[in-house]
Design a protein around this motif. Structure first.
Motif, PDB file in Angstrom:
ATOM      1  N   ASN A   1      29.428  -1.470   6.350  1.00  0.00           N
ATOM      2  CA  ASN A   1      27.994  -1.555   6.107  1.00  0.00           C
ATOM      3  C   ASN A   1      27.295  -0.596   7.057  1.00  0.00           C
ATOM      4  N   PRO A   2      26.075  -0.214   6.733  1.00  0.00           N
ATOM      5  CA  PRO A   2      25.376   0.763   7.576  1.00  0.00           C
ATOM      6  C   PRO A   2      25.213   0.325   9.033  1.00  0.00           C
ATOM      7  N   GLU A   3      24.985  -0.962   9.259  1.00  0.00           N
ATOM      8  CA  GLU A   3      24.750  -1.417  10.626  1.00  0.00           C
ATOM      9  C   GLU A   3      25.981  -1.293  11.511  1.00  0.00           C
ATOM     10  N   GLU A   4      27.166  -1.572  10.980  1.00  0.00           N
ATOM     11  CA  GLU A   4      28.359  -1.422  11.815  1.00  0.00           C
ATOM     12  C   GLU A   4      28.641   0.051  12.088  1.00  0.00           C
ATOM     13  N   LEU A   5      28.279   0.906  11.168  1.00  0.00           N
ATOM     14  CA  LEU A   5      28.447   2.343  11.403  1.00  0.00           C
ATOM     15  C   LEU A   5      27.493   2.818  12.500  1.00  0.00           C
ATOM     16  N   ILE A   6      26.265   2.301  12.496  1.00  0.00           N
ATOM     17  CA  ILE A   6      25.311   2.621  13.562  1.00  0.00           C
ATOM     18  C   ILE A   6      25.835   2.095  14.892  1.00  0.00           C
ATOM     19  N   ALA A   7      26.382   0.886  14.894  1.00  0.00           N
ATOM     20  CA  ALA A   7      26.928   0.302  16.126  1.00  0.00           C
ATOM     21  C   ALA A   7      28.061   1.167  16.677  1.00  0.00           C
ATOM     22  N   ALA A   8      28.961   1.590  15.818  1.00  0.00           N
ATOM     23  CA  ALA A   8      30.069   2.441  16.266  1.00  0.00           C
ATOM     24  C   ALA A   8      29.546   3.778  16.790  1.00  0.00           C
ATOM     25  N   ALA A   9      28.557   4.341  16.102  1.00  0.00           N
ATOM     26  CA  ALA A   9      27.963   5.602  16.547  1.00  0.00           C
ATOM     27  C   ALA A   9      27.285   5.427  17.904  1.00  0.00           C
ATOM     28  N   HIS A  10      26.562   4.322  18.079  1.00  0.00           N
ATOM     29  CA  HIS A  10      25.860   4.104  19.337  1.00  0.00           C
ATOM     30  C   HIS A  10      26.844   3.907  20.483  1.00  0.00           C
ATOM     31  N   ALA A  11      27.873   3.092  20.278  1.00  0.00           N
ATOM     32  CA  ALA A  11      28.869   2.853  21.326  1.00  0.00           C
ATOM     33  C   ALA A  11      29.571   4.150  21.725  1.00  0.00           C
ATOM     34  N   SER A  12      29.970   4.942  20.745  1.00  0.00           N
ATOM     35  CA  SER A  12      30.704   6.169  21.061  1.00  0.00           C
ATOM     36  C   SER A  12      29.802   7.219  21.705  1.00  0.00           C
TER      37      SER A  12
ATOM     38  N   MET B   1      30.212   8.714  25.592  1.00  0.00           N
ATOM     39  CA  MET B   1      30.328  10.152  25.878  1.00  0.00           C
ATOM     40  C   MET B   1      29.209  10.618  26.813  1.00  0.00           C
ATOM     41  N   ALA B   2      27.986  10.119  26.608  1.00  0.00           N
ATOM     42  CA  ALA B   2      26.867  10.479  27.480  1.00  0.00           C
ATOM     43  C   ALA B   2      27.148  10.035  28.917  1.00  0.00           C
ATOM     44  N   LEU B   3      27.702   8.835  29.065  1.00  0.00           N
ATOM     45  CA  LEU B   3      28.030   8.346  30.400  1.00  0.00           C
ATOM     46  C   LEU B   3      29.131   9.186  31.033  1.00  0.00           C
ATOM     47  N   SER B   4      30.096   9.611  30.255  1.00  0.00           N
ATOM     48  CA  SER B   4      31.155  10.469  30.781  1.00  0.00           C
ATOM     49  C   SER B   4      30.563  11.763  31.355  1.00  0.00           C
ATOM     50  N   LEU B   5      29.600  12.341  30.652  1.00  0.00           N
ATOM     51  CA  LEU B   5      28.918  13.552  31.124  1.00  0.00           C
ATOM     52  C   LEU B   5      28.178  13.274  32.431  1.00  0.00           C
ATOM     53  N   ILE B   6      27.412  12.186  32.462  1.00  0.00           N
ATOM     54  CA  ILE B   6      26.609  11.849  33.642  1.00  0.00           C
ATOM     55  C   ILE B   6      27.500  11.508  34.833  1.00  0.00           C
ATOM     56  N   LEU B   7      28.613  10.827  34.587  1.00  0.00           N
ATOM     57  CA  LEU B   7      29.566  10.554  35.666  1.00  0.00           C
ATOM     58  C   LEU B   7      30.110  11.857  36.235  1.00  0.00           C
ATOM     59  N   GLY B   8      30.484  12.780  35.355  1.00  0.00           N
ATOM     60  CA  GLY B   8      31.007  14.073  35.800  1.00  0.00           C
ATOM     61  C   GLY B   8      30.007  14.830  36.656  1.00  0.00           C
ATOM     62  N   GLU B   9      28.727  14.777  36.264  1.00  0.00           N
ATOM     63  CA  GLU B   9      27.685  15.439  37.046  1.00  0.00           C
ATOM     64  C   GLU B   9      27.545  14.806  38.427  1.00  0.00           C
TER      65      GLU B   9
ATOM     66  N   PRO C   1      21.835  10.528  22.501  1.00  0.00           N
ATOM     67  CA  PRO C   1      21.081  10.910  21.306  1.00  0.00           C
ATOM     68  C   PRO C   1      20.896   9.783  20.287  1.00  0.00           C
ATOM     69  N   ILE C   2      21.870   8.884  20.158  1.00  0.00           N
ATOM     70  CA  ILE C   2      21.706   7.776  19.208  1.00  0.00           C
ATOM     71  C   ILE C   2      20.697   6.772  19.754  1.00  0.00           C
ATOM     72  N   SER C   3      20.670   6.544  21.080  1.00  0.00           N
ATOM     73  CA  SER C   3      19.631   5.695  21.665  1.00  0.00           C
ATOM     74  C   SER C   3      18.254   6.261  21.359  1.00  0.00           C
ATOM     75  N   LYS C   4      18.131   7.568  21.473  1.00  0.00           N
ATOM     76  CA  LYS C   4      16.848   8.223  21.198  1.00  0.00           C
ATOM     77  C   LYS C   4      16.458   8.086  19.728  1.00  0.00           C
ATOM     78  N   LEU C   5      17.428   8.083  18.839  1.00  0.00           N
ATOM     79  CA  LEU C   5      17.184   7.978  17.406  1.00  0.00           C
ATOM     80  C   LEU C   5      16.670   6.595  17.012  1.00  0.00           C
ATOM     81  N   LEU C   6      17.239   5.576  17.627  1.00  0.00           N
ATOM     82  CA  LEU C   6      16.884   4.205  17.265  1.00  0.00           C
ATOM     83  C   LEU C   6      15.502   3.839  17.792  1.00  0.00           C
ATOM     84  N   LYS C   7      14.711   3.208  16.963  1.00  0.00           N
ATOM     85  CA  LYS C   7      13.406   2.728  17.396  1.00  0.00           C
ATOM     86  C   LYS C   7      13.486   1.251  17.767  1.00  0.00           C
TER      87      LYS C   7
END
Length: 143
Positions: free
Chosen positions: A47-58, A62-70, A126-132
């Motif tokens: 369903n669309p919501e589980e796809l959004i959940a998977a997109a948000h988690a992933s 990845m964003a945290l991995s970037l910020i940790l590296g910095e 980016p997915i956090s930014k997308l979600l209202k």
């Protein structure tokens, strides 16, 4: 830099008796079934919501991995889950929340630094930014 990714859906029939299939550009999903029963009645399928959940988690992870590296840190392991809430409102259905839950092992990180970096990742994903929707984060540093 601009990156386009695509997904598609096919639907036949009415809302409750119809059937759909979701596909992604990568082929990770190829005519994967979805429908009223999979979205609202807990039947097997996507369903669309589980796809959004998977997109948000992933995306968040990845964003945290970037910020940790910095910050000079590298995660040994991060496990993130997301729960997306679909709610019936006066003007129809809406995604009203996404709750991220993170468990991470990050050598050299103290809890205060970890919480700060996780919050930055949540805000900059980016997915956090997308979600209202309301986005919450529960983060636990392991080990």
């Amino acid at each position: 830099m601009k990156i386009n990714r695509s997904g598609s859906a096919v639907w036949t029939g009415g809302l409750k008796d119809g059937k759909g299939a979701i596909s992604t550009q990568s082929g990770a999903l190829d005519a994967y079934p979805y429908g009223f029963a999979t979205r609202f009645e807990g039947m097997p399928g996507s369903n669309p919501e589980e796809l959004i959940a998977a997109a948000h988690a992933s995306c968040f992870t990845m964003a945290l991995s970037l910020i940790l590296g910095e910050a000079g840190l590298t995660a040994e392991k991060m496990e993130t889950s997301a729960v997306v809430t679909l709610e019936k409102l006066e003007d129809g259905f809406a995604v009203t929340a996404s709750k991220l839950t993170l468990k991470a092992t990050i050598p050299g990180a103290d809890d205060a630094t970890f919480q700060d970096l996780a919050a930055k990742a949540k805000a900059n994903c980016p997915i956090s930014k997308l979600l209202k929707a309301e986005i919450s984060l529960e983060a636990e540093l392991l080990g």
